[in-house]
Design an enzyme around this catalytic site. Structure first.
Site, PDB file in Angstrom:
ATOM      1  N   TRP A 151      25.842  36.961  42.911  1.00  0.00           N
ATOM      2  CA  TRP A 151      24.913  35.868  42.621  1.00  0.00           C
ATOM      3  C   TRP A 151      25.311  34.540  43.228  1.00  0.00           C
ATOM      4  O   TRP A 151      24.554  33.577  43.144  1.00  0.00           O
ATOM      5  CB  TRP A 151      24.739  35.684  41.110  1.00  0.00           C
ATOM      6  CG  TRP A 151      25.976  35.824  40.273  1.00  0.00           C
ATOM      7  CD1 TRP A 151      26.325  36.917  39.528  1.00  0.00           C
ATOM      8  CD2 TRP A 151      27.027  34.874  40.064  1.00  0.00           C
ATOM      9  NE1 TRP A 151      27.515  36.704  38.885  1.00  0.00           N
ATOM     10  CE2 TRP A 151      27.972  35.454  39.190  1.00  0.00           C
ATOM     11  CE3 TRP A 151      27.267  33.584  40.520  1.00  0.00           C
ATOM     12  CZ2 TRP A 151      29.136  34.796  38.771  1.00  0.00           C
ATOM     13  CZ3 TRP A 151      28.426  32.927  40.125  1.00  0.00           C
ATOM     14  CH2 TRP A 151      29.340  33.529  39.256  1.00  0.00           C
ATOM     15  N   ASN A 152      26.480  34.445  43.821  1.00  0.00           N
ATOM     16  CA  ASN A 152      26.903  33.079  44.198  1.00  0.00           C
ATOM     17  C   ASN A 152      26.262  32.534  45.470  1.00  0.00           C
ATOM     18  O   ASN A 152      25.903  31.375  45.527  1.00  0.00           O
ATOM     19  CB  ASN A 152      28.422  32.955  44.218  1.00  0.00           C
ATOM     20  CG  ASN A 152      29.095  33.985  45.078  1.00  0.00           C
ATOM     21  OD1 ASN A 152      28.501  34.992  45.421  1.00  0.00           O
ATOM     22  ND2 ASN A 152      30.328  33.746  45.452  1.00  0.00           N
ATOM     23  N   LYS A 175      19.970  45.373  47.483  1.00  0.00           N
ATOM     24  CA  LYS A 175      19.914  45.242  46.015  1.00  0.00           C
ATOM     25  C   LYS A 175      20.651  43.949  45.665  1.00  0.00           C
ATOM     26  O   LYS A 175      21.868  43.919  45.568  1.00  0.00           O
ATOM     27  CB  LYS A 175      20.609  46.451  45.372  1.00  0.00           C
ATOM     28  CG  LYS A 175      20.102  46.832  43.995  1.00  0.00           C
ATOM     29  CD  LYS A 175      20.258  45.767  42.933  1.00  0.00           C
ATOM     30  CE  LYS A 175      21.663  45.685  42.370  1.00  0.00           C
ATOM     31  NZ  LYS A 175      21.794  44.555  41.417  1.00  0.00           N
ATOM     32  N   GLY A 228      31.073  41.659  45.743  1.00  0.00           N
ATOM     33  CA  GLY A 228      30.992  41.466  44.305  1.00  0.00           C
ATOM     34  C   GLY A 228      32.372  41.520  43.680  1.00  0.00           C
ATOM     35  O   GLY A 228      33.387  41.343  44.361  1.00  0.00           O
ATOM     36  N   GLY A 229      32.389  41.794  42.390  1.00  0.00           N
ATOM     37  CA  GLY A 229      33.648  41.820  41.653  1.00  0.00           C
ATOM     38  C   GLY A 229      34.348  43.171  41.765  1.00  0.00           C
ATOM     39  O   GLY A 229      33.776  44.151  42.254  1.00  0.00           O
ATOM     40  N   GLU A 250      33.709  43.491  49.929  1.00  0.00           N
ATOM     41  CA  GLU A 250      34.215  42.115  49.914  1.00  0.00           C
ATOM     42  C   GLU A 250      34.352  41.747  48.445  1.00  0.00           C
ATOM     43  O   GLU A 250      33.347  41.605  47.746  1.00  0.00           O
ATOM     44  CB  GLU A 250      33.230  41.158  50.600  1.00  0.00           C
ATOM     45  CG  GLU A 250      32.990  41.440  52.059  1.00  0.00           C
ATOM     46  CD  GLU A 250      34.130  40.994  52.956  1.00  0.00           C
ATOM     47  OE1 GLU A 250      35.158  40.501  52.445  1.00  0.00           O
ATOM     48  OE2 GLU A 250      34.006  41.155  54.169  1.00  0.00           O
ATOM     49  N   LEU A 251      35.593  41.594  48.000  1.00  0.00           N
ATOM     50  CA  LEU A 251      35.817  41.414  46.559  1.00  0.00           C
ATOM     51  C   LEU A 251      36.376  40.027  46.253  1.00  0.00           C
ATOM     52  O   LEU A 251      36.128  39.093  46.983  1.00  0.00           O
ATOM     53  CB  LEU A 251      36.713  42.544  46.047  1.00  0.00           C
ATOM     54  CG  LEU A 251      36.206  43.961  46.385  1.00  0.00           C
ATOM     55  CD1 LEU A 251      37.191  45.010  45.929  1.00  0.00           C
ATOM     56  CD2 LEU A 251      34.830  44.217  45.786  1.00  0.00           C
ATOM     57  N   CYS A 284      34.292  33.290  46.269  1.00  0.00           N
ATOM     58  CA  CYS A 284      35.364  34.282  46.361  1.00  0.00           C
ATOM     59  C   CYS A 284      36.607  33.696  46.999  1.00  0.00           C
ATOM     60  O   CYS A 284      37.718  34.081  46.691  1.00  0.00           O
ATOM     61  CB  CYS A 284      34.878  35.469  47.176  1.00  0.00           C
ATOM     62  SG  CYS A 284      34.191  34.970  48.761  1.00  0.00           S
ATOM     63  N   GLU A 385      41.257  36.135  38.644  1.00  0.00           N
ATOM     64  CA  GLU A 385      40.170  35.324  39.181  1.00  0.00           C
ATOM     65  C   GLU A 385      39.312  34.775  38.045  1.00  0.00           C
ATOM     66  O   GLU A 385      38.799  35.530  37.225  1.00  0.00           O
ATOM     67  CB  GLU A 385      39.308  36.189  40.110  1.00  0.00           C
ATOM     68  CG  GLU A 385      38.243  35.387  40.813  1.00  0.00           C
ATOM     69  CD  GLU A 385      37.334  36.252  41.672  1.00  0.00           C
ATOM     70  OE1 GLU A 385      36.820  37.267  41.171  1.00  0.00           O
ATOM     71  OE2 GLU A 385      37.149  35.905  42.859  1.00  0.00           O
TER      72      GLU A 385
HETATM   73  P1  NAD Z   1      29.400  42.043  40.344  1.00  0.00           P
HETATM   74  O1  NAD Z   1      30.376  43.003  40.919  1.00  0.00           O
HETATM   75  O2  NAD Z   1      29.188  41.998  38.901  1.00  0.00           O
HETATM   76  O3  NAD Z   1      27.963  42.288  40.985  1.00  0.00           O
HETATM   77  C1  NAD Z   1      27.777  42.335  42.372  1.00  0.00           C
HETATM   78  C2  NAD Z   1      26.614  43.246  42.673  1.00  0.00           C
HETATM   79  O4  NAD Z   1      27.017  44.586  42.408  1.00  0.00           O
HETATM   80  C3  NAD Z   1      25.379  42.998  41.817  1.00  0.00           C
HETATM   81  O5  NAD Z   1      24.231  43.152  42.626  1.00  0.00           O
HETATM   82  C4  NAD Z   1      25.464  44.098  40.778  1.00  0.00           C
HETATM   83  O6  NAD Z   1      24.221  44.452  40.243  1.00  0.00           O
HETATM   84  C5  NAD Z   1      26.048  45.220  41.599  1.00  0.00           C
HETATM   85  N1  NAD Z   1      26.756  46.268  40.859  1.00  0.00           N
HETATM   86  C6  NAD Z   1      27.562  46.121  39.792  1.00  0.00           C
HETATM   87  N2  NAD Z   1      28.025  47.336  39.397  1.00  0.00           N
HETATM   88  C7  NAD Z   1      27.513  48.255  40.245  1.00  0.00           C
HETATM   89  C8  NAD Z   1      27.623  49.682  40.361  1.00  0.00           C
HETATM   90  N3  NAD Z   1      28.351  50.392  39.518  1.00  0.00           N
HETATM   91  N4  NAD Z   1      26.971  50.280  41.363  1.00  0.00           N
HETATM   92  C9  NAD Z   1      26.227  49.575  42.238  1.00  0.00           C
HETATM   93  N5  NAD Z   1      26.067  48.241  42.158  1.00  0.00           N
HETATM   94  C10 NAD Z   1      26.716  47.575  41.182  1.00  0.00           C
HETATM   95  O7  NAD Z   1      29.825  40.619  40.925  1.00  0.00           O
HETATM   96  P2  NAD Z   1      29.210  39.209  40.556  1.00  0.00           P
HETATM   97  O8  NAD Z   1      29.681  38.862  39.191  1.00  0.00           O
HETATM   98  O9  NAD Z   1      27.745  39.187  40.842  1.00  0.00           O
HETATM   99  O10 NAD Z   1      29.908  38.287  41.647  1.00  0.00           O
HETATM  100  C11 NAD Z   1      31.132  37.691  41.456  1.00  0.00           C
HETATM  101  C12 NAD Z   1      32.223  38.458  42.161  1.00  0.00           C
HETATM  102  O11 NAD Z   1      31.915  38.615  43.542  1.00  0.00           O
HETATM  103  C13 NAD Z   1      33.542  37.737  42.127  1.00  0.00           C
HETATM  104  O12 NAD Z   1      34.587  38.606  41.794  1.00  0.00           O
HETATM  105  C14 NAD Z   1      33.719  37.232  43.538  1.00  0.00           C
HETATM  106  O13 NAD Z   1      35.017  37.001  43.923  1.00  0.00           O
HETATM  107  C15 NAD Z   1      33.042  38.274  44.329  1.00  0.00           C
HETATM  108  N6  NAD Z   1      32.624  37.734  45.634  1.00  0.00           N
HETATM  109  C16 NAD Z   1      33.286  38.117  46.751  1.00  0.00           C
HETATM  110  C17 NAD Z   1      32.940  37.587  47.973  1.00  0.00           C
HETATM  111  C18 NAD Z   1      33.646  38.003  49.239  1.00  0.00           C
HETATM  112  O14 NAD Z   1      33.091  37.838  50.316  1.00  0.00           O
HETATM  113  N7  NAD Z   1      34.845  38.543  49.171  1.00  0.00           N
HETATM  114  C19 NAD Z   1      31.900  36.689  48.058  1.00  0.00           C
HETATM  115  C20 NAD Z   1      31.249  36.317  46.901  1.00  0.00           C
HETATM  116  C21 NAD Z   1      31.619  36.868  45.685  1.00  0.00           C
END
Ligand code: NAD
Length: 492
Positions: A151-152, A175, A228-229, A250-251, A284, A385
């Protein structure tokens, strides 16, 4: 309230569930849009549409040059509508208009750059060791790519994947985060206007565990690009492994921002602020661990507190606002819980440390810019984090100790080094285990430069020329020019 539809096979679709998710404005805490709660059925429809477009027809037959031209046209449309896209993102994720407008105005570059690369991926002619055999290679798309984003920075992080994936001739199903899906559905209107063939680009919205996992599991998906996370990343990695799919992740990070006594202190103070308070720390690559050399510690903290303490909070739509709300209510609670953890661990709070209740913050999910000193690197506040405006300051005495502290963490996404000594700068860039290291700068990215994590910060890289190969596979083609086949019972 605005009600959105999903974009599947070039048609605007209601969710088969008939259900919607309220999207909340982080500045008001109020719902402003309704997002389709996609289902397994919707995911399947999108993958089937994408697979058909990859397999045959207008997109499969299109020359790479024509694909590139379409991507560049899309870049022009993004540039035209940058302000509208930025407004939707700010309403949905509460990040500053100043930041989101900058992102949207920069984003066309991904489509120009990868559009330009589309017709520059060349195979090779292999000098054959077999008489009469002519052997050459060509790069081909992988097929359907599932793109899952947080979401960021919803559109920018998706574009890091969409642009190279389409340039390489794949088709995609995106998605977006269930918290911030609106901008991707607005973006889909531009894809439609650009004239991409049916099924090349699809958006399915909804929850990760429902529709996200369905899009990873589907057997016709060849590759998954996830940002994502960590929990979501691991779940996606496991599901991709079951299907033997390619994956990039990318976490998160816990990046060190290291200031030596010989640095330009005023610049480094700005670098520390940009590392943790820009984007309300929801990035991130946040420089959430500030490592200060002993001899400048007190002076630096004083200047930093003075600058961060005057940050203007309030409506993120206001171009003069410097710190906006936290994007989601669960994230707001998480940030506050880490502030409590830091206090319990014995860190000293020298700024903030509480929800922001200033009148200009209204009913939004605001946290005061928060700085802790006296942090030890083994504390949770130094290792985990937070993803919010919370900075941990750790002291060090010399280069070796700075390197040891910087690397003593599970993550390795990015790092900053502030020094006027070029030799020291080069030594630090070599020794720090992170995918990106900035010297006398922080939080700089480009479509031209690889970005991604060491250690638990991820797998694979995004951006830069080489990245297009992450969306391609090589085929080796042999042509026999001999009149006769040799012994058919042995390897040729
Ligand atoms: P999140 O992992 O909760 O969600 C990210 C996406 O993954 C969402 O679209 C979510 O619906 C989907 N998702 C979650 N579980 C899933 C599953 N089991 N199967 C398929 N899809 C699934 O992350 P968030 O809270 O939206 O974002 C914050 C995190 O993202 C932080 O940890 C941050 O560091 C990371 N992030 C990393 C980068 C990077 O480039 N390294 C950039 C931005 C954010």
């Amino acid at each position: 309230m605005k009600k959105y539809q999903m974009y599947i096979g070039a048609e605007w679709k209601d969710p088969s569930s008939g259900e919607y998710i309220d999207s909340l404005n982080p500045f008001t805490g109020q719902p402003w849009a309704r997002i389709p709660r996609g289902t397994n059925e919707d995911a399947t429809a999108a993958v089937n549409a994408a697979y058909a477009a990859y397999d045959r027809g207008a997109w499969a037959d299109m020359t790479p040059s024509a694909r590139g031209a379409l991507l560049r046209k899309l870049g022009d449309l993004i540039a035209r509508d940058a302000e509208h896209l930025a407004d939707v993102e700010v309403t949905d994720n509460g990040k500053l208009k100043a930041e989101m407008l900058g992102q949207m105005r920069y984003m066309p570059e991904w489509y120009y750059y990868f559009g330009g690369l589309a017709d520059k991926v060349e195979g090779s002619t292999i000098p054959s060791d077999k008489p009469g055999m002519f052997n050459f290679t060509q790069y081909e798309p992988l097929g359907v790519v599932t793109i899952i984003t947080p979401w960021n920075s919803p559109l920018l992080l998706a574009s890091w994947k969409i642009a190279p994936a389409l340039a390489a001739g794949n088709t995609v199903v995106v998605k977006p985060s269930e918290y911030t899906s609106a901008s991707m559905l607005e973006f889909a209107k531009l894809v439609e206007e650009a004239g991409f063939p049916k099924g090349v680009f699809n958006v399915v919205t909804g929850y990760g565990a429902e529709v996200g996992s369905a899009l990873v599991e589907h057997p016709k998906v060849a590759r998954v690009a996830f940002t994502g996370g960590e929990p979501g990343g691991i779940a996606v990695y496991q599901a991709a492994a079951r299907g033997l799919k390619r994956v990039s992740l990318e976490l998160g990070g816990k990046s060190p921002n290291i200031v030596f006594a010989d640095a330009d202190i005023d610049n480094a103070v700005k670098g520390a602020v940009s590392g943790i308070f820009a984007a309300t720390g929801q990035t991130c690559m946040a420089g959430s661990r500030l490592l200060l050399q002993d001899s400048i510690h007190d002076e630096f903290v004083e200047k930093l507190v003075a600058l961060a303490g005057t940050a203007q909070m309030g409506n993120p739509m206001d171009m003069s606002t410097q710190v906006g709300p936290v994007t989601t209510q669960p994230q707001y609670q998480k940030v506050l819980s880490y502030i409590d953890i830091a206090k319990q661990e014995g860190a000293t709070c020298v700024l903030g440390g509480k929800p922001a209740t200033r009148p200009e913050c209204g009913d939004g999910w605001f946290v005061e810019p928060t700085i802790f000193t006296g942090v030890r690197n083994d504390m949770r506040i130094a290792q985990e984090e937070v993803f919010g405006p919370v900075l941990s300051i750790i002291r060090f005495k010399d280069e070796e100790e700075a390197i040891a502290i910087a690397n003593d963490v599970l993550y390795g996404l990015a790092a900053g080094v502030w020094t006027s000594d070029i030799g020291r700068a080069l030594k630090m860039t070599k020794r720090i285990r992170a995918g990106t290291v900035w010297v006398n700068a922080y939080r700089v990215v480009s479509y031209m430069s690889p970005f991604g994590g060491y250690k638990r910060s991820g797998i694979g890289r995004e951006n830069g020329q080489e990245m297009i190969k992450e969306y391609l596979q090589v085929k080796s083609i042999w042509i026999n020019t001999n009149k006769e086949i040799a012994n058919p019972f042995v390897l040729g």
